[in-house]
Scaffold this active site. Sequence first.
Site, PDB file in Angstrom:
ATOM      1  N   SER A 135       0.799  -1.238   0.000  1.00  0.00           N
ATOM      2  CA  SER A 135       0.000   0.000   0.000  1.00  0.00           C
ATOM      3  C   SER A 135       0.823   1.275   0.000  1.00  0.00           C
ATOM      4  O   SER A 135       0.255   2.358  -0.173  1.00  0.00           O
ATOM      5  CB  SER A 135      -0.963   0.016   1.183  1.00  0.00           C
ATOM      6  OG  SER A 135      -2.032  -0.846   0.918  1.00  0.00           O
ATOM      7  N   LYS A 149       0.234   3.353  -2.936  1.00  0.00           N
ATOM      8  CA  LYS A 149      -0.980   4.178  -3.077  1.00  0.00           C
ATOM      9  C   LYS A 149      -0.677   5.675  -2.952  1.00  0.00           C
ATOM     10  O   LYS A 149      -1.420   6.512  -3.455  1.00  0.00           O
ATOM     11  CB  LYS A 149      -2.025   3.735  -2.040  1.00  0.00           C
ATOM     12  CG  LYS A 149      -2.508   2.316  -2.312  1.00  0.00           C
ATOM     13  CD  LYS A 149      -3.379   1.766  -1.194  1.00  0.00           C
ATOM     14  CE  LYS A 149      -3.713   0.307  -1.512  1.00  0.00           C
ATOM     15  NZ  LYS A 149      -4.404  -0.358  -0.411  1.00  0.00           N
ATOM     16  N   TYR A 188      -3.785  -2.593 -10.191  1.00  0.00           N
ATOM     17  CA  TYR A 188      -3.687  -2.432  -8.733  1.00  0.00           C
ATOM     18  C   TYR A 188      -2.701  -3.451  -8.157  1.00  0.00           C
ATOM     19  O   TYR A 188      -1.787  -3.088  -7.399  1.00  0.00           O
ATOM     20  CB  TYR A 188      -5.085  -2.602  -8.114  1.00  0.00           C
ATOM     21  CG  TYR A 188      -5.085  -2.630  -6.607  1.00  0.00           C
ATOM     22  CD1 TYR A 188      -5.038  -1.457  -5.868  1.00  0.00           C
ATOM     23  CD2 TYR A 188      -5.126  -3.842  -5.917  1.00  0.00           C
ATOM     24  CE1 TYR A 188      -5.019  -1.484  -4.479  1.00  0.00           C
ATOM     25  CE2 TYR A 188      -5.116  -3.879  -4.535  1.00  0.00           C
ATOM     26  CZ  TYR A 188      -5.060  -2.701  -3.824  1.00  0.00           C
ATOM     27  OH  TYR A 188      -5.041  -2.738  -2.448  1.00  0.00           O
ATOM     28  N   TYR A 196      -4.415   3.699   7.800  1.00  0.00           N
ATOM     29  CA  TYR A 196      -5.718   3.044   7.987  1.00  0.00           C
ATOM     30  C   TYR A 196      -6.399   3.484   9.285  1.00  0.00           C
ATOM     31  O   TYR A 196      -6.338   4.651   9.651  1.00  0.00           O
ATOM     32  CB  TYR A 196      -5.582   1.505   7.941  1.00  0.00           C
ATOM     33  CG  TYR A 196      -4.548   1.027   6.960  1.00  0.00           C
ATOM     34  CD1 TYR A 196      -4.723   1.272   5.601  1.00  0.00           C
ATOM     35  CD2 TYR A 196      -3.405   0.380   7.375  1.00  0.00           C
ATOM     36  CE1 TYR A 196      -3.776   0.848   4.693  1.00  0.00           C
ATOM     37  CE2 TYR A 196      -2.456  -0.053   6.468  1.00  0.00           C
ATOM     38  CZ  TYR A 196      -2.644   0.194   5.135  1.00  0.00           C
ATOM     39  OH  TYR A 196      -1.719  -0.216   4.255  1.00  0.00           O
ATOM     40  N   VAL A 203       1.397  -3.604   3.781  1.00  0.00           N
ATOM     41  CA  VAL A 203       1.477  -4.876   4.500  1.00  0.00           C
ATOM     42  C   VAL A 203       2.771  -5.641   4.217  1.00  0.00           C
ATOM     43  O   VAL A 203       3.014  -6.682   4.817  1.00  0.00           O
ATOM     44  CB  VAL A 203       0.242  -5.785   4.243  1.00  0.00           C
ATOM     45  CG1 VAL A 203      -1.006  -5.187   4.857  1.00  0.00           C
ATOM     46  CG2 VAL A 203       0.062  -6.088   2.775  1.00  0.00           C
TER      47      VAL A 203
HETATM   48  N1  GLN Z   1      -2.182  -5.300  -2.074  1.00  0.00           N
HETATM   49  C1  GLN Z   1      -2.648  -5.311  -0.720  1.00  0.00           C
HETATM   50  C2  GLN Z   1      -4.134  -5.627  -0.682  1.00  0.00           C
HETATM   51  O1  GLN Z   1      -4.796  -5.304  -1.586  1.00  0.00           O
HETATM   52  C3  GLN Z   1      -2.333  -3.984  -0.102  1.00  0.00           C
HETATM   53  C4  GLN Z   1      -2.816  -3.869   1.332  1.00  0.00           C
HETATM   54  C5  GLN Z   1      -1.923  -3.056   2.226  1.00  0.00           C
HETATM   55  O2  GLN Z   1      -0.713  -2.924   2.059  1.00  0.00           O
HETATM   56  N2  GLN Z   1      -2.521  -2.555   3.269  1.00  0.00           N
HETATM   57  O3  GLN Z   1      -4.657  -6.211   0.211  1.00  0.00           O
END
Ligand code: GLN
Length: 312
Positions: free
Chosen positions: A72, A75, A197, A248, A266
């Site tokens: 993430s 993002k 994505y 988050y 993650v």
């Molecule tokens: N690619 C991961 C997902 O879609 C990204 C989630 C994350 O890093 N929080 O679940």
Amino acid sequence: MNGMPAGEKLDYRLLLDAAAAAARATGDQGHVADYIPALATVDPDAFGMAVATVDGELYGIGDWEQPFSVQSVSKLFTLALALAHGGDTVWRGVGREPSGNPFNSLVQLESEHGIPRNPFINAGALVVTDRLQTMTGDAAGAVREFLRRESGNPLLDTDPVVAASEAEHGHRNAALAHFIASHGNLENPVETVLDHYYAHCAVSASCRDLVLAGSFLARYGVRTDGTRLMSRSEAKRVNAVLLTCGTYDAAGEFAFRVGLPGKSGVGGGVLAILPGRAAVCAWGPRLDQAGNSVAAVTALDALTTLSGCSIF
Ligand code: GLN
């Protein structure tokens, strides 16, 4: 070092030593993400941290040059590139309020009619990826190119094994994308959006790569080559959304402990911004319940606490 005045130079070597010691003291707290099976193969004890200053200095400690799955953290870059290409139109399809829910939650999307709360939960990142796909014709390629150019690392790339693993176990993301599409909030086919994505989440990059790529936010929108990616006020807005939504449903706790805009993934990476000074990235694969790296958050907490330098 407490109470460091704004203009004063920080001793990043000393700070990194102290931050790494604090991170190591977290021991085996937390769990490596395994809902994407390919992520579970990482060494749980790895730790690295890097700083890139606005003056072009680069510092690192531990495994700071070892690539890991950015997840993430990507993002941040999809949002920045979508804003750079499309300006405020991006905000028509995604909000900018903290969700207070886990990053992959479906519940809010239903009551809010397919408009995700913010660009950093999975639902919001799918919308931003979709818009970047419309704007560039290759959303994941645009992110990869940007990361390569800013980091000066031409080898930086998507790990195809991680991307395939995400796709194979991506029922939640597929559900989110279809739900958003059912509300007319995707411009491209669901499969295309999911592919791009997964491809940008599965990019492998090191702390070194990420601090260089993220330092445009420390320079209020100016890239490593001195050209401007976005206006100063747009950079302020991205930093604001990072602060309120970048970690988050633990964004409040992250602001409380670290006091910087930041984005976690993650894969265990956290990229944070000291506006006007530096980009900082820490990485440790063990995650807390919200999906943020225990070691990385602890290291960033130590860095801002010891230096007395945060946005507050
Ligand atoms: N690619 C991961 C997902 O879609 C990204 C989630 C994350 O890093 N929080 O679940």
